[in-house]
Design an enzyme around this catalytic site. Structure first.
Site, PDB file in Angstrom:
ATOM      1  N   GLY A 115       0.827  -1.188   0.000  1.00  0.00           N
ATOM      2  CA  GLY A 115       0.000   0.000   0.000  1.00  0.00           C
ATOM      3  C   GLY A 115       0.870   1.250   0.000  1.00  0.00           C
ATOM      4  O   GLY A 115       2.047   1.206   0.399  1.00  0.00           O
ATOM      5  N   CYS A 116       0.287   2.360  -0.438  1.00  0.00           N
ATOM      6  CA  CYS A 116       1.062   3.597  -0.553  1.00  0.00           C
ATOM      7  C   CYS A 116       1.485   4.095   0.832  1.00  0.00           C
ATOM      8  O   CYS A 116       2.670   4.385   1.062  1.00  0.00           O
ATOM      9  CB  CYS A 116       0.250   4.651  -1.294  1.00  0.00           C
ATOM     10  SG  CYS A 116      -1.450   4.849  -0.703  1.00  0.00           S
ATOM     11  N   TYR A 117       0.551   4.187   1.768  1.00  0.00           N
ATOM     12  CA  TYR A 117       0.896   4.662   3.114  1.00  0.00           C
ATOM     13  C   TYR A 117       1.918   3.751   3.790  1.00  0.00           C
ATOM     14  O   TYR A 117       2.897   4.232   4.366  1.00  0.00           O
ATOM     15  CB  TYR A 117      -0.356   4.768   3.988  1.00  0.00           C
ATOM     16  CG  TYR A 117      -1.304   5.901   3.669  1.00  0.00           C
ATOM     17  CD1 TYR A 117      -0.887   7.228   3.706  1.00  0.00           C
ATOM     18  CD2 TYR A 117      -2.648   5.655   3.386  1.00  0.00           C
ATOM     19  CE1 TYR A 117      -1.772   8.272   3.444  1.00  0.00           C
ATOM     20  CE2 TYR A 117      -3.540   6.694   3.127  1.00  0.00           C
ATOM     21  CZ  TYR A 117      -3.100   8.000   3.165  1.00  0.00           C
ATOM     22  OH  TYR A 117      -3.984   9.023   2.927  1.00  0.00           O
TER      23      TYR A 117
END
Lengths: 340, 340, 340, 340
Positions: free
Chosen positions: B151-153
């Protein structure tokens, strides 16, 4: 059909800046005052406007002019240097002052020197100055000659955390983290590379990490120690608004409604603080162009973590609106006049 | 003058979304691959482009088509539901898969069900799937059939905090606060009220507070407990970029350079992690349209507080760029090919 | 201390849209009315607000409810289809209607069908409906039952060019070019790909070139022919505001002040039209959140070219503000009440 | 695996500005050159970057340093005043110059003085300078010592209208209206009130109406007379991109495809001009960060009106990209090298 038979005359120094312009906008809707422009320096140009708009009366930003025109209150929407110079002159002339700069917010002259990197040129006024957060200082403001209008970041931070500090539910050993974000008008109207469009639009950046001059203001008013309060300021690519995400741990809280009850009791009669149901939080549109401070939170009972979100419009409750609120108190007008 | 005598054929499902379009952009600059569009659903329209631009070859998003065209790797830039359906089909057909959704990131099927509010439809692949964060998992990725692109976060969070966790300098009893901000492309291309221009421009809002589905991904990969890691996601009025402001307390650190040394040792040979001098931090422009994760921090020795700022481009290192990095590992190509 | 002893009851259908929300904002400041929400469809969600805010009274959007509550005026901030359905019902019930859609602006049923690509379902009202541009139609509006509130683009275009058409100084053989730009709220609140943040922010695009449905509205009210008036609509990456750059050639004009005199004579007593000195023009900030239409121009005597710049706030003078202005006329209230 | 055995050394003066920074970005991807920073003045600060990034070689912006380093081409991304001073020095030293300022675009010294409000300090170079629009001047550029890189607005305007002028299909008696819009980077990096975030974001404004200094550049290159060409520049609240909406009347055109055929014939072999099907037009995203000029149009046969929309990235085809294209011609490299 004006409900006030007599208007109070008030003046604005620094009316070309963003806080000053916002003051003019708010005072223009206020039925109880007549506004003067007090010309101090012409550091920024005015916008060229339409024909036929009657300009406000402009006089020099001097004590003599203030006396001659019978000004009751002067707003200083000026840098701290200018406020340190002008406030004593106006006070000596019997004019009350609401200062929007940081000049008179800190009580201690050394703390001022440390965080503002300059010496205070009118330190004799520091003791007398009243910190203008009406929700916590209303009576003192009514009696004041000099009101130090709070900083934008500390206004939201204080309103969000002081009820919980007073109720002694925060586990202060864990620290309080205030991750703050502000629109660009908070940096003033003077052109700089940091606030130029092409550097800000599409970007997001943190600045003055652990070193922002609003930190000592929060410490002084909240009673927190420097190690207990972590503050980061960040620049949002928008014009207006401050949103603070505040991370704390509480103790002995069993349900979210207990926290809500603490806030509700504290702010029961406050016209400009609005609360949200547990789990709901405000965004910047909630408070845009209003004098409200909106506060919501999310609570996790297992870990006793609370994430508080507080939002204000930095130019209104964070500057000009709160200044008008303070003026209303100084002039014994209804506190919400011109602000709803 | 292409340095590769033979091109690997790769395909993209979900090429109309923002991550998919970014994949096409990156793969278009990659000298070692030939890209196919894999048509699954036409939920969003294409932009109408200029005349004379030769379109990429488009085939159905089926195992049969993948076999017929001899695809080596398929990217799934699709919602988790679609990825759970397609990944098994491609794997059975002998095609390697890089999945950009959250479908295969979590090892535990119950954890998946809790945070994604749905049952997993291909749980037999969870154990085999390799978490595609090359800086911490490079060798396993090289051997994988199915890579779960992070995921990006979590990408930014892991890169920022894991070196300090491994070095055991964090006072975990104080908790770790990750106050994260993302641009709007992170929410995908499907039109919603929450991502419509007039709701986002000039606004800033927090969402999924303490409940974001990226939380368990960070916990699983970092070894932190749920009570130790506080995560808030917030929506920035910009298109691209994630900036995470991470608040921790450390122990027994005497100077900022000790922290820098920990990072430097860990990332010495990493091509896509860049460090800043103590006191300096990246902003979103630092990483815009790059596959870099930039990390800087501010340290206060008295209180042992550290504020870490980590920045990535959510569509590159946070999605398509990292997916290409993983593809390079799967195909035994230089890891940085097409990404510098 | 309200100056009105009796409040008029008015209702808003479509209060969740941007024009509807702006109507609520303006009516909330209007001392002469009490506002009802008329629930028709719940196509979009409401924002979640703070606790303790007293909601407006909500009743169904039916003739029966309007009669029971004694509504004097109903605003239809709805798509044309809905307005064609509701307006006849309210009129039959004796309630005056201000319709913000395009349903009743065009007099000719075939012209409507051509530009709106649908048949009119209440064509019997087209003749009666009064075009609600007070600066050119004030007396008829006062007597009306049904006011067709003008489109946003035509409001600015008409106010900018009709004085020059009436004064017969335009060389119409050269054509009039209106190059118009609008903020995104003009497209309504329903989420679409075209108005989603990531498609609009950082972009600029032209749409409906020569085919915009506001064209026939300008032609009908100005008397221009379709070949004489070129109109291009363009989408600005901002929330609010319309700026039209209008290119004309005039005849027999020797000095810019002659043109200014034409405007001044026409708009001498108009409270909501503001003029600029020749050579100066408004920008969108000039009119933001106001009901003003600001008009400026640049004149080149040699070539007789005039570039006119007209600016309005599309949600105020371009929609809700003008609707309130029309309501004031319908209710025999001061025309500027609630709008300054 | 670089395909060039020998690299050309090139230098950039003004590398801290937006055009200069874009030059560095493009030259950094160019396989045939090695780039030097030429330090002239430090008027703006550099961004603080990550550790470990190897800086480019920096030498003074002098003829001596250029000779010593063996520079083949120098780019002047500087104000006209600086370019007028430096170009003669570099040329005398045998270094070819691509000037991105307006210093050498106009052939006539009086025209320069009128539109730039200053006297030319190296007028002897005006005749020799070659206007660097490759699509219309390719052979001359190849032979040039001094290339005057075109202005951003004139690049799009010339590419959009010159094919129709040459084909003699425009009714010039009706005039040509070019309604142009530009992102803020076009105004340079020096902080000013007009380009500060809070003045631009959410706003839109026209400037230099009929008086923009790019007008004579279009007239000189297109052969149009001042009365025939109306130009308005407008500031978009975005970073990058120019979109020009051009309004003309044509003669004797029966179908849209006739116009398309004129463009297609003219731009058949042009790598950086892209055309759209009649009725389709580009937006700014179509050309973002590319060296393309995209052109589309809408045609109304009845009135013979044509609305042309031309889009470029002002920093690429409007500045640095076109400069690299010119450099490729000067150095006898493939024209598209480093630009696709």
């Amino acid at each position: 059909v004006n409900k006030y038979s007599k208007l109070h005359r008030v003046g604005v120094v620094g009316f070309r800046g963003y806080s000053g312009a916002e003051l003019l906008r708010l005072l223009g809707h206020h039925p109880g005052v007549e506004t003067y422009l007090l010309e101090h320096r012409s550091e920024t140009e005015m916008r060229r406007g339409p024909l036929g708009v009657r300009p406000l009366k402009t006089v020099p930003a001097t004590a003599a002019a203030a006396i001659e025109e019978g000004l009751a209150v002067v707003f200083l929407a000026t840098p701290a240097e200018v406020s340190m110079e002008l406030a004593p002159l106006y006070l000596k002339a019997g004019v009350k002052v609401v200062d929007l700069s940081g000049a008179y917010r800190l009580k201690d002259v050394d703390t001022f020197a440390r965080w503002y990197s300059e010496d205070h040129t009118s330190p004799h006024l520091l003791e007398e100055a009243v910190y203008g957060l009406p929700e916590f200082n209303r009576d003192a403001i009514r009696q004041a000659r000099l009101v130090a209008n709070p900083g934008c970041y500390p206004t939201a931070a204080n309103l969000a955390i002081r009820p919980l500090i007073e109720a002694d539910v925060i586990d202060r050993s864990r620290g309080i983290v205030c991750d703050a974000k502000s629109g660009v008008t908070g940096a003033g109207r003077k052109p700089t590379l940091k606030t130029s469009f092409s550097e800000v639009a599409g970007n997001f950046s943190a600045y003055s990490i652990l070193k922002h001059r609003h930190v000592p203001e929060v410490l002084q008013t909240s009673g927190l120690g420097e190690r207990e309060f972590t503050f980061v300021a960040q620049l949002l690519p928008i014009n207006r608004g401050i949103l603070e995400t505040i991370h704390i741990r509480v103790q002995r809280i069993k349900q979210a409604v207990e926290l809500l009850a603490i806030y509700e009791e504290r702010y029961e009669n406050e016209p400009f603080v609005r609360l949200y149901a547990p789990g709901a939080v405000p965004d910047l549109f909630s408070v845009n162009r209003t004098n409200f401070c909106d506060i919501g939170f999310v609570f996790d009972v297992e870990s006793q973590r609370v994430v508080i979100v507080a939002a204000i419009d930095n130019l209104v409750k964070g500057a000009a609106g709160q200044a008008v609120q303070n003026m209303n108190l100084l002039l014994d007008l209804p506190e919400t006049e011109g602000l709803l």
